[in-house]
Design a protein around this motif. Structure first.
Motif, PDB file in Angstrom:
ATOM      1  N   LEU A 207      12.793   0.442  -0.048  1.00  0.00           N
ATOM      2  CA  LEU A 207      12.046   0.811  -1.245  1.00  0.00           C
ATOM      3  C   LEU A 207      12.491   2.199  -1.700  1.00  0.00           C
ATOM      4  O   LEU A 207      12.580   3.126  -0.892  1.00  0.00           O
ATOM      5  CB  LEU A 207      10.539   0.829  -0.956  1.00  0.00           C
ATOM      6  N   PHE A 208      12.763   2.337  -2.990  1.00  0.00           N
ATOM      7  CA  PHE A 208      13.143   3.632  -3.555  1.00  0.00           C
ATOM      8  C   PHE A 208      12.153   3.954  -4.668  1.00  0.00           C
ATOM      9  O   PHE A 208      12.057   3.224  -5.652  1.00  0.00           O
ATOM     10  CB  PHE A 208      14.571   3.602  -4.089  1.00  0.00           C
ATOM     11  N   CYS A 209      11.417   5.055  -4.502  1.00  0.00           N
ATOM     12  CA  CYS A 209      10.232   5.314  -5.314  1.00  0.00           C
ATOM     13  C   CYS A 209      10.407   6.515  -6.238  1.00  0.00           C
ATOM     14  O   CYS A 209      10.905   7.563  -5.821  1.00  0.00           O
ATOM     15  CB  CYS A 209       9.030   5.577  -4.399  1.00  0.00           C
ATOM     16  N   GLY A 210       9.944   6.366  -7.478  1.00  0.00           N
ATOM     17  CA  GLY A 210       9.980   7.446  -8.444  1.00  0.00           C
ATOM     18  C   GLY A 210       8.586   7.870  -8.856  1.00  0.00           C
ATOM     19  O   GLY A 210       7.578   7.509  -8.227  1.00  0.00           O
ATOM     20  N   ALA A 211       8.518   8.620  -9.962  1.00  0.00           N
ATOM     21  CA  ALA A 211       7.241   9.135 -10.447  1.00  0.00           C
ATOM     22  C   ALA A 211       6.293   8.026 -10.867  1.00  0.00           C
ATOM     23  O   ALA A 211       5.080   8.234 -10.940  1.00  0.00           O
ATOM     24  CB  ALA A 211       7.483  10.089 -11.619  1.00  0.00           C
ATOM     25  N   GLY A 212       6.825   6.842 -11.120  1.00  0.00           N
ATOM     26  CA  GLY A 212       5.979   5.708 -11.475  1.00  0.00           C
ATOM     27  C   GLY A 212       5.123   5.208 -10.325  1.00  0.00           C
ATOM     28  O   GLY A 212       4.285   4.319 -10.516  1.00  0.00           O
ATOM     29  N   CYS A 213       5.303   5.782  -9.138  1.00  0.00           N
ATOM     30  CA  CYS A 213       4.469   5.411  -7.991  1.00  0.00           C
ATOM     31  C   CYS A 213       3.211   6.265  -7.892  1.00  0.00           C
ATOM     32  O   CYS A 213       2.442   6.129  -6.925  1.00  0.00           O
ATOM     33  CB  CYS A 213       5.273   5.514  -6.693  1.00  0.00           C
ATOM     34  N   ILE A 214       2.995   7.162  -8.847  1.00  0.00           N
ATOM     35  CA  ILE A 214       1.750   7.931  -8.877  1.00  0.00           C
ATOM     36  C   ILE A 214       0.576   6.958  -8.910  1.00  0.00           C
ATOM     37  O   ILE A 214       0.543   6.026  -9.703  1.00  0.00           O
ATOM     38  CB  ILE A 214       1.702   8.852 -10.118  1.00  0.00           C
ATOM     39  N   GLY A 215      -0.379   7.155  -8.023  1.00  0.00           N
ATOM     40  CA  GLY A 215      -1.546   6.283  -7.971  1.00  0.00           C
ATOM     41  C   GLY A 215      -1.325   5.009  -7.185  1.00  0.00           C
ATOM     42  O   GLY A 215      -2.249   4.199  -7.062  1.00  0.00           O
ATOM     43  N   ALA A 216      -0.118   4.818  -6.649  1.00  0.00           N
ATOM     44  CA  ALA A 216       0.177   3.583  -5.914  1.00  0.00           C
ATOM     45  C   ALA A 216       0.675   3.867  -4.507  1.00  0.00           C
ATOM     46  O   ALA A 216       1.273   3.006  -3.863  1.00  0.00           O
ATOM     47  CB  ALA A 216       1.220   2.764  -6.677  1.00  0.00           C
ATOM     48  N   ARG A 217       0.390   5.064  -4.019  1.00  0.00           N
ATOM     49  CA  ARG A 217       0.904   5.492  -2.721  1.00  0.00           C
ATOM     50  C   ARG A 217       0.495   4.537  -1.590  1.00  0.00           C
ATOM     51  O   ARG A 217       1.334   4.105  -0.790  1.00  0.00           O
ATOM     52  CB  ARG A 217       0.391   6.902  -2.457  1.00  0.00           C
ATOM     53  N   GLU A 218      -0.769   4.224  -1.506  1.00  0.00           N
ATOM     54  CA  GLU A 218      -1.250   3.368  -0.418  1.00  0.00           C
ATOM     55  C   GLU A 218      -0.675   1.962  -0.527  1.00  0.00           C
ATOM     56  O   GLU A 218      -0.378   1.311   0.494  1.00  0.00           O
ATOM     57  CB  GLU A 218      -2.782   3.330  -0.410  1.00  0.00           C
ATOM     58  N   GLU A 219      -0.518   1.498  -1.745  1.00  0.00           N
ATOM     59  CA  GLU A 219       0.061   0.169  -1.945  1.00  0.00           C
ATOM     60  C   GLU A 219       1.527   0.143  -1.505  1.00  0.00           C
ATOM     61  O   GLU A 219       1.989  -0.836  -0.883  1.00  0.00           O
ATOM     62  CB  GLU A 219      -0.058  -0.245  -3.416  1.00  0.00           C
ATOM     63  N   VAL A 220       2.262   1.212  -1.821  1.00  0.00           N
ATOM     64  CA  VAL A 220       3.667   1.296  -1.395  1.00  0.00           C
ATOM     65  C   VAL A 220       3.752   1.249   0.130  1.00  0.00           C
ATOM     66  O   VAL A 220       4.584   0.519   0.706  1.00  0.00           O
ATOM     67  CB  VAL A 220       4.325   2.574  -1.937  1.00  0.00           C
ATOM     68  N   PHE A 221       2.887   1.995   0.804  1.00  0.00           N
ATOM     69  CA  PHE A 221       2.923   2.017   2.267  1.00  0.00           C
ATOM     70  C   PHE A 221       2.508   0.670   2.855  1.00  0.00           C
ATOM     71  O   PHE A 221       3.037   0.243   3.889  1.00  0.00           O
ATOM     72  CB  PHE A 221       2.026   3.131   2.797  1.00  0.00           C
ATOM     73  N   ALA A 222       1.558   0.002   2.216  1.00  0.00           N
ATOM     74  CA  ALA A 222       1.154  -1.328   2.698  1.00  0.00           C
ATOM     75  C   ALA A 222       2.313  -2.310   2.582  1.00  0.00           C
ATOM     76  O   ALA A 222       2.535  -3.142   3.489  1.00  0.00           O
ATOM     77  CB  ALA A 222      -0.050  -1.825   1.897  1.00  0.00           C
ATOM     78  N   LEU A 223       3.054  -2.221   1.488  1.00  0.00           N
ATOM     79  CA  LEU A 223       4.227  -3.076   1.318  1.00  0.00           C
ATOM     80  C   LEU A 223       5.280  -2.740   2.362  1.00  0.00           C
ATOM     81  O   LEU A 223       5.862  -3.640   2.997  1.00  0.00           O
ATOM     82  CB  LEU A 223       4.795  -2.894  -0.093  1.00  0.00           C
ATOM     83  N   ALA A 224       5.542  -1.448   2.560  1.00  0.00           N
ATOM     84  CA  ALA A 224       6.554  -1.040   3.542  1.00  0.00           C
ATOM     85  C   ALA A 224       6.200  -1.519   4.936  1.00  0.00           C
ATOM     86  O   ALA A 224       7.074  -1.964   5.692  1.00  0.00           O
ATOM     87  CB  ALA A 224       6.699   0.480   3.529  1.00  0.00           C
ATOM     88  N   GLU A 225       4.944  -1.452   5.287  1.00  0.00           N
ATOM     89  CA  GLU A 225       4.518  -1.879   6.618  1.00  0.00           C
ATOM     90  C   GLU A 225       4.696  -3.384   6.789  1.00  0.00           C
ATOM     91  O   GLU A 225       5.161  -3.848   7.835  1.00  0.00           O
ATOM     92  CB  GLU A 225       3.060  -1.501   6.847  1.00  0.00           C
ATOM     93  N   LYS A 226       4.366  -4.147   5.771  1.00  0.00           N
ATOM     94  CA  LYS A 226       4.435  -5.598   5.913  1.00  0.00           C
ATOM     95  C   LYS A 226       5.877  -6.091   6.004  1.00  0.00           C
ATOM     96  O   LYS A 226       6.164  -7.047   6.731  1.00  0.00           O
ATOM     97  CB  LYS A 226       3.727  -6.278   4.740  1.00  0.00           C
ATOM     98  N   ILE A 227       6.782  -5.431   5.283  1.00  0.00           N
ATOM     99  CA  ILE A 227       8.164  -5.925   5.276  1.00  0.00           C
ATOM    100  C   ILE A 227       9.108  -5.005   6.054  1.00  0.00           C
ATOM    101  O   ILE A 227      10.316  -5.195   6.029  1.00  0.00           O
ATOM    102  CB  ILE A 227       8.682  -6.123   3.839  1.00  0.00           C
ATOM    103  N   LYS A 228       8.509  -4.003   6.741  1.00  0.00           N
ATOM    104  CA  LYS A 228       9.258  -3.084   7.620  1.00  0.00           C
ATOM    105  C   LYS A 228      10.417  -2.415   6.861  1.00  0.00           C
ATOM    106  O   LYS A 228      11.582  -2.446   7.281  1.00  0.00           O
ATOM    107  CB  LYS A 228       9.795  -3.839   8.836  1.00  0.00           C
ATOM    108  N   ALA A 229      10.068  -1.776   5.744  1.00  0.00           N
ATOM    109  CA  ALA A 229      11.069  -1.207   4.847  1.00  0.00           C
ATOM    110  C   ALA A 229      11.102   0.316   4.912  1.00  0.00           C
ATOM    111  O   ALA A 229      10.050   0.964   4.852  1.00  0.00           O
ATOM    112  CB  ALA A 229      10.776  -1.634   3.401  1.00  0.00           C
ATOM    113  N   PRO A 230      12.273   0.909   5.016  1.00  0.00           N
ATOM    114  CA  PRO A 230      12.382   2.358   4.815  1.00  0.00           C
ATOM    115  C   PRO A 230      11.969   2.696   3.388  1.00  0.00           C
ATOM    116  O   PRO A 230      12.170   1.902   2.455  1.00  0.00           O
ATOM    117  CB  PRO A 230      13.872   2.636   5.031  1.00  0.00           C
TER     118      PRO A 230
END
Length: 588
Positions: A207-230
């Motif tokens: 996952l490569f994250c930009g400013a559009g991830c404002i307000g979605a931090r926890e969701e990004v981490f939940a996705l990373a955890e489920k699919i084991k993504a850097p």
């Protein structure tokens, strides 16, 4: 006595909560400034309208509210353009008032005549000329609605004689402004399904994250955890996604560090989340998905196989229940270890030990100290150039700090005027600049603005008498260095002459004590730090063969040095997977 349109305009701004206007009074702008003088709005007197636009953009970005700048006819409002480009590309909620020559004279090549409605069209989402008072009320509403609705800068072009016309009772001008701050854009079901399928089929995902991830931090981490993504990030996404990130592999691009680039290139699927990262040389050209609320940015940097139009938070919420959990952490752990390996060995070389004693002062050492001593909720404004590198690697995000830079426009001289806007918006919040000597000198007159308005900005000048990033660009291109250095300037003396508390530091042993005194000073302060002009973020043991020709790989190597407190996060993440806390220098 009936009010004129200029008073109607200012009353509308007051009604919307505008507290100040940045600009220079005079000429065709006089009816507006006269109305401001009779209002509760503060006029922030800058020395160059360019700074007014930068300051307004910064105020908007730190407050989320409407900010206003103004310039008189011709040369006055032309100065706004640089700051408006920056504010527009940074999605600031900015209204620019561009006053104009007398309406009767338009089209006659009159003194100071320009065509603002054409000039500002590219750096705004809305730009219109006002011809009458009743039309002006409508244009004012449309302009404010456009910028508050997220379309970037709005510009109203206002001839001085029209500003003096009697105000009209225009119902549309009395409309309530719609903000839509928390609006959601849910993905199309077929696009979301295609993303789910792509993730499920891939063995490894980054996952490569930009400013559009404002307000979605926890969701990004939940996705990373489920699919084991850097999880890597762009410069614009750093403050929102990096802190306490157990999947962190750093940043990509010329400012980058760590294992982000490798994770992006070696994974089966790369997902770009809320980023319009412009450097296609650092992006793979196959098996890339992109999620963005703005469909116009999808696919314009690299080949996108799986496009999804939607905000990051809504998209992840939509797809997460349908994803198959990946059992293996092998790829994630490999990248976390590689990230730590890329960071660990440079600590002594760049942030402490010999670096703390080196003369001229290592800019990395200065940046590290500034980061450690600055307030937990500080706003940092960062000049373009090597200051971007030091900020990208040494400013430690924590969820409370903000960082402003010319992220997308990439102009010099942004840090000081952005600091003026951020500090004007909140005098009780610490504002710190990472100013290059090149950027500071370009709008040096704004030190007068800082003094006049007694803005308690902490101005940190990385003074290496060199245009460092330009020098590096020449090296990368294999060109001979040309006109990138100049005679030393004592900016502390300049600031002191203006009545600003100032320090000049050439001895690294005195730097920490000086910075503490500066941060404890109640008013504006400038610290002129004489840094090493040859510090282009080179690793200490670089070999000639590593930089010969400056291929893409060599450039990534050259930009690999110095990462400040981010190594602590890498160490913690390594401990979580049982990795070694120290890994030797990979260049030995």
């Amino acid at each position: 006595m009936s009010k004129n349109f200029a008073h109607q305009l200012v009353e509308k701004l007051e009604e919307l909560g505008v507290k100040r206007i940045y600009g220079l009074v005079g000429d065709s702008l006089n009816p507006v400034s006269d109305a401001v003088a009779e209002s509760n709005i503060e006029w922030v007197h800058v020395r160059n309208e360019e700074a007014a636009a930068f300051a307004a953009g910064a105020e908007s970005l730190v407050t989320g509210e409407l900010a206003v700048c103004a310039g008189s006819c011709g040369p006055g409002n032309l100065h706004l353009i640089q700051g408006l480009y920056d504010s527009h590309r940074n999605s600031g909620k900015v209204l620019a008032i561009a006053s104009h020559i007398p309406s009767l004279q338009i089209g006659s090549e009159f003194f100071q005549e320009t065509h603002p409605e054409q000039i500002f069209a590219e750096c705004s989402g809305y730009c219109e000329m006002i011809h009458t008072a009743d039309q002006g009320a409508r244009v004012l509403h449309n302009a404010i609605q456009s910028t508050m609705g997220g379309r970037g800068v709005s510009v109203i072009v206002l001839p001085g004689d029209v500003a003096s016309l009697e105000a009209a009772d225009e119902p549309i001008g009395q409309s309530v402004i719609a903000r839509g701050d928390n609006r959601r854009v849910f993905p199309d079901p077929s696009e979301a399904a295609a993303l789910v399928e792509a993730i499920n089929e891939a063995d490894t995902v980054t996952l490569f994250c930009g400013a559009g991830c404002i307000g979605a931090r926890e969701e990004v981490f939940a996705l990373a955890e489920k699919i084991k993504a850097p999880v890597g990030h762009s410069f614009g996404g750093k403050m929102h996604i990096q802190y306490d990130n157990p999947y962190d592999v750093g940043m990509s691009g010329l400012l980058g560090y760590g294992a982000c680039y490798d994770a992006m290139m070696e994974s089966d699927l790369l997902i770009l989340l809320g980023t319009d990262f412009p450097y296609n040389d650092w992006l793979p050209d196959a098996n890339v998905a992109q999620v963005d609320v703005n469909p116009a940015v999808i696919g314009r940097r690299t080949k996108i196989s799986v496009p999804v139009v939607g905000d990051v938070k809504s998209t992840i919420e939509n797809i997460l229940p349908h994803l198959e959990e990946k059992k293996s952490r092998k790829f994630l752990d490999k990248m976390l270890k590689r990230h730590a390996k890329a960071l660990e060995w440079v600590i002594e070389a760049y942030g402490g030990g010999k670096a703390a004693k080196a003369t001229p002062i290592h800019p990395e050492y200065a940046a590290k100290l500034i980061d450690e001593l600055a307030a937990d909720d500080a706003v940092f404004t960062v000049d373009t150039g090597m200051c971007n590198v030091w900020a990208a690697r040494y400013i430690t995000p924590n969820g409370k700090r903000d960082e402003l830079a010319s992220f997308r426009h990439g102009t010099m001289a942004n840090a000081l005027p952005q600091a003026i806007g951020a500090q004007s918006a909140n005098r009780d919040r610490q504002v710190v600049t990472f100013s290059g000597d090149g950027g500071l000198s370009m709008l040096l007159s704004e030190l007068v603005t800082v003094k006049q308005h007694d803005l308690p900005i902490k101005m940190m000048v990385f003074n290496n008498s060199t245009l460092g990033m330009v020098k590096l660009e020449m090296m990368v291109a294999g060109l001979k260095e040309f006109q990138t250095t100049h005679d030393d300037v004592n900016y502390a003396d300049v600031a002191s002459a203006l009545g600003i508390k100032s320090y000049r530091v050439e001895d690294p042993k005195k730097l920490e004590k000086t910075l503490k005194e500066a941060f404890n000073h109640d008013g504006p302060v400038l610290v002129d730090i004489v840094t090493d002009g040859n510090a282009l973020s080179l690793p200490p043991d670089i070999k000639l063969e590593m930089v010969e020709g400056f291929t893409e790989s060599a450039v990534r190597t050259v930009m690999a040095g110095g990462i400040g407190n981010m190594v602590d996060l890498a160490r913690a993440n390594l401990r979580n997977i049982g990795g070694a806390a120290f890994i030797e220098n990979p260049f030995k």
